[in-house]
Motif scaffolding. Structure first.
Motif, short mmCIF file in Angstrom:
data_model
loop_
_atom_site.label_atom_id
_atom_site.label_comp_id
_atom_site.label_asym_id
_atom_site.label_seq_id
_atom_site.Cartn_x
_atom_site.Cartn_y
_atom_site.Cartn_z
N ALA A 9 0.25 8.22 12.98
CA ALA A 9 0.73 8.34 11.60
C ALA A 9 -0.31 7.86 10.59
O ALA A 9 -0.42 8.43 9.50
CB ALA A 9 2.03 7.55 11.44
N GLU A 10 -1.07 6.83 10.94
CA GLU A 10 -2.03 6.25 10.00
C GLU A 10 -3.45 6.76 10.20
O GLU A 10 -4.35 6.39 9.44
CB GLU A 10 -2.02 4.72 10.13
CG GLU A 10 -0.67 4.07 9.86
CD GLU A 10 -0.24 4.21 8.42
OE1 GLU A 10 -1.13 4.36 7.56
OE2 GLU A 10 0.98 4.19 8.16
N GLY A 11 -3.65 7.60 11.23
CA GLY A 11 -4.99 8.12 11.47
C GLY A 11 -5.96 7.10 12.03
O GLY A 11 -7.18 7.20 11.81
N VAL A 12 -5.45 6.11 12.76
CA VAL A 12 -6.31 5.07 13.35
C VAL A 12 -6.71 5.51 14.76
O VAL A 12 -5.84 5.86 15.57
CB VAL A 12 -5.57 3.72 13.40
CG1 VAL A 12 -6.41 2.67 14.10
CG2 VAL A 12 -5.21 3.27 11.99
N PRO A 13 -7.99 5.52 15.10
CA PRO A 13 -8.43 5.94 16.43
C PRO A 13 -7.79 5.10 17.54
O PRO A 13 -7.57 3.90 17.38
CB PRO A 13 -9.95 5.75 16.38
CG PRO A 13 -10.30 5.80 14.93
CD PRO A 13 -9.12 5.20 14.21
N ALA A 14 -7.52 5.75 18.67
CA ALA A 14 -6.82 5.09 19.77
C ALA A 14 -7.67 4.02 20.45
O ALA A 14 -7.13 3.16 21.14
CB ALA A 14 -6.36 6.12 20.79
N HIS A 15 -9.01 4.07 20.29
CA HIS A 15 -9.85 3.11 21.00
C HIS A 15 -9.94 1.76 20.28
O HIS A 15 -10.53 0.81 20.83
CB HIS A 15 -11.26 3.67 21.17
CG HIS A 15 -12.01 3.84 19.87
ND1 HIS A 15 -11.87 4.96 19.08
CD2 HIS A 15 -12.88 3.02 19.22
CE1 HIS A 15 -12.63 4.83 18.00
NE2 HIS A 15 -13.25 3.67 18.06
N LEU A 16 -9.34 1.64 19.10
CA LEU A 16 -9.38 0.36 18.39
C LEU A 16 -8.20 -0.52 18.80
O LEU A 16 -7.10 -0.01 19.05
CB LEU A 16 -9.32 0.61 16.88
CG LEU A 16 -10.49 1.38 16.26
CD1 LEU A 16 -10.29 1.55 14.77
CD2 LEU A 16 -11.81 0.65 16.54
N PRO A 17 -8.38 -1.84 18.87
CA PRO A 17 -7.26 -2.72 19.22
C PRO A 17 -6.21 -2.70 18.12
O PRO A 17 -6.53 -2.78 16.93
CB PRO A 17 -7.90 -4.11 19.35
CG PRO A 17 -9.16 -4.02 18.53
CD PRO A 17 -9.63 -2.61 18.64
#
Length: 519
Positions: A23-31
């Motif tokens: 939903a927020e467009g945050v990459p999956a590899h970030l904690p």
């Protein structure tokens, strides 16, 4: 003993975090972590490597992983973004049931025979979900919903009839699944030395009932690899289905939220009148273009009216926000109890007590007010945590979840001591606080008064003498370089005497306001 239905579970690990990232467009590899009531309720694998765990406070999680991305908990968002995954599974297998966002189950036997076995079916569904949604998932197969869910957590296929052996070495902590309330039971079992499901399963049913009650008996059946409730459940009478024609057609999420509340109340009341509660809810809709929409929600615990409303709302959010959303608005909605159980033990009260006739009338009256004036016209109060009285009382629209966002039992440096004012102003009222010499009362660097308060002047009133006072208390735990903010309680002379809560801000010059009034 007949075995529970053999089920395949499709589970998306850490789904609340994945949904928030999408939903927020945050990459999956970030904690990343999802926070509710200032505690971590879900976190990504890379965050766990850095030391973040479920249940830790937000500040501690950020201390362990400074680069942690924090999301607020949002069940509607989780359900809305999970709908494409359920739809992808449904393209291959019929009978898809959503347990909660992040987990769906389907019957195995027919589909496994068609696709060449359970292993082949599991591999095919893994590829199907990944290709259509880009989301990684795990699949497990076992007898019964509980066994299939835990098998999916471990990506295993349990042989038919071996679910009890599969469960035996697992910790009793796995009994505390979402949508259940077994935390106290799990803690009690641990204190008694029953740390595995196998040890718990060895007890006799009579001993379990006498010591742990109904909740313990249902959990005991799960530990033994059985269905939570006996298989001979009551077939719901056909008149318990609830439907509604929609004019104008429903094509907005906010309208779906209000509809969910009213329809869920009618549906739940009809079941309760027959002594039933719903464990599998069918949601069916038809659009103005002739499209037929359907989804079945399967629940570990019988659904309350709020639980029904939540699932209707989540499902509509999923349909209306999906990439392949319906081409027209919904003109008809129907709720069906696909499976019911005895519901006498579920009669939860309007205000945590028994559901009396007066409670039901009050609930219907509030819904009626909302239908005439809108969803934001009727509220109930929730006591939250916070330092000041205005922070601690939060109004929640009637029918919404009355969740505590900041636990009151937490340590709040600078919290106002009891008693709290009976009236708290939405906008602070200006006041003038002076000492015996007529000078504005100010504070020293040690947060003490230069001179004690003697007179208080409120708007449109004569100055009143201060009979007694208490404080000052810092509003913030630290005093800044340019000043700070404090609260004091004062008792003012007059007919009648008046007790008020004053807030003083000290920067270039003292500024006092009335925050609340005591009875």
């Amino acid at each position: 003993m007949s075995l529970p239905q053999r089920l395949l579970a499709v589970w998306c690990p850490d789904w609340p975090v994945i949904a928030a990232g999408l939903a927020e467009g945050v990459p999956a590899h970030l904690p990343a972590a999802v926070i509710a009531a200032n505690r971590v309720v879900a976190c990504s694998a890379i965050a766990r490597v850095a030391g973040v765990q479920r249940g830790v406070r937000r500040r501690e999680a950020q201390a362990r992983c400074p680069e942690l991305t924090v999301f607020a908990s949002d069940e509607g968002r989780d359900a809305r973004l999970f709908e494409p995954i359920a739809a992808a599974v449904e393209e291959l297998v019929v009978g898809v049931e959503v347990v909660h966002p992040g987990l769906v189950v389907v019957p195995v036997d027919g589909a496994a025979g068609y696709f060449g076995g359970e292993q082949a079916l599991a591999e095919l569904l893994l590829d199907q979900v990944s290709a259509h949604t880009g989301v990684e998932c795990q699949i497990g197969i076992a007898d019964g919903l509980f066994g299939a869910t835990l098998a999916a957590h471990r990506s295993v296929i349990v042989q038919r009839g071996s679910t009890k052996d599969f469960l035996a070495p697992l910790s009793v902590a796995v009994l505390d699944q979402p949508d259940t309330e077994r935390t106290e039971l799990v803690d009690l079992l641990r204190r008694l030395g029953l740390r595995t499901l196998g040890a718990f399963a060895e007890l006799t049913g009579r001993d379990v009932v006498s010591r742990f009650g109904t909740t313990g008996l249902l959990a005991h059946r799960l530990a033994r690899g059985q269905s939570e409730r006996p298989p001979h459940r009551r077939r719901p009478p056909p008149e318990l289905s609830v439907g509604q024609e929609l004019d104008p057609p429903l094509d907005r999420v906010d309208a779906a939220v209000f509809l969910a509340k009213t329809l869920a109340g009618r549906f739940h009341a009809g079941l309760a009148a027959h002594g039933l509660a719903c464990t599998r809810l069918g949601i069916y809709a038809a659009t103005e273009r002739g499209e037929e929409l359907s989804r079945v929600w399967c629940c570990a615990e019988p659904l309350t009216a709020q639980g029904i409303a939540d699932r209707v709302r989540w499902q509509f959010e999923g349909w209306l926000n999906a990439r392949n959303r319906p081409t027209g608005g919904a003109v008809r909605l129907r709720l069906e109890p696909e499976e019911t159980v005895e519901g006498a033990s579920l009669q939860l009260g309007l205000w945590r007590g028994g559901m009396s006739e007066q409670d039901e009338r009050a609930g219907r009256a509030l819904v009626r007010v909302q239908s005439m004036l809108g969803p934001e016209s009727a509220f109930t109060a929730v006591l939250d945590g916070g330092r000041g009285p205005a922070e601690r009382a939060r109004l929640v629209p009637w029918g919404d979840r009355r969740e505590v966002t900041s636990p009151p039992e937490m340590t709040w440096p600078g919290r106002l001591p009891a008693p709290s004012p009976a009236t708290v102003f939405a906008e602070p009222v200006p006041a003038r606080v002076t000492d015996a010499a007529g000078q504005a009362v100010s504070l020293t660097r040690r947060q003490g008064f230069e001179a004690p308060p003697s007179m208080v002047t409120l708007p449109r009133t004569k100055p009143r003498q201060v009979l007694d006072w208490a404080g000052p208390w810092l509003v913030e735990p630290r005093w800044g370089e340019t000043g700070g903010c404090v609260r004091i309680q004062v008792l003012l002379a007059g007919e009648p005497e008046l007790a008020v809560l004053l807030t003083g801000t000290f920067q270039e010059s003292p500024k006092w306001t009335v925050e609340g009034v005591y009875d």
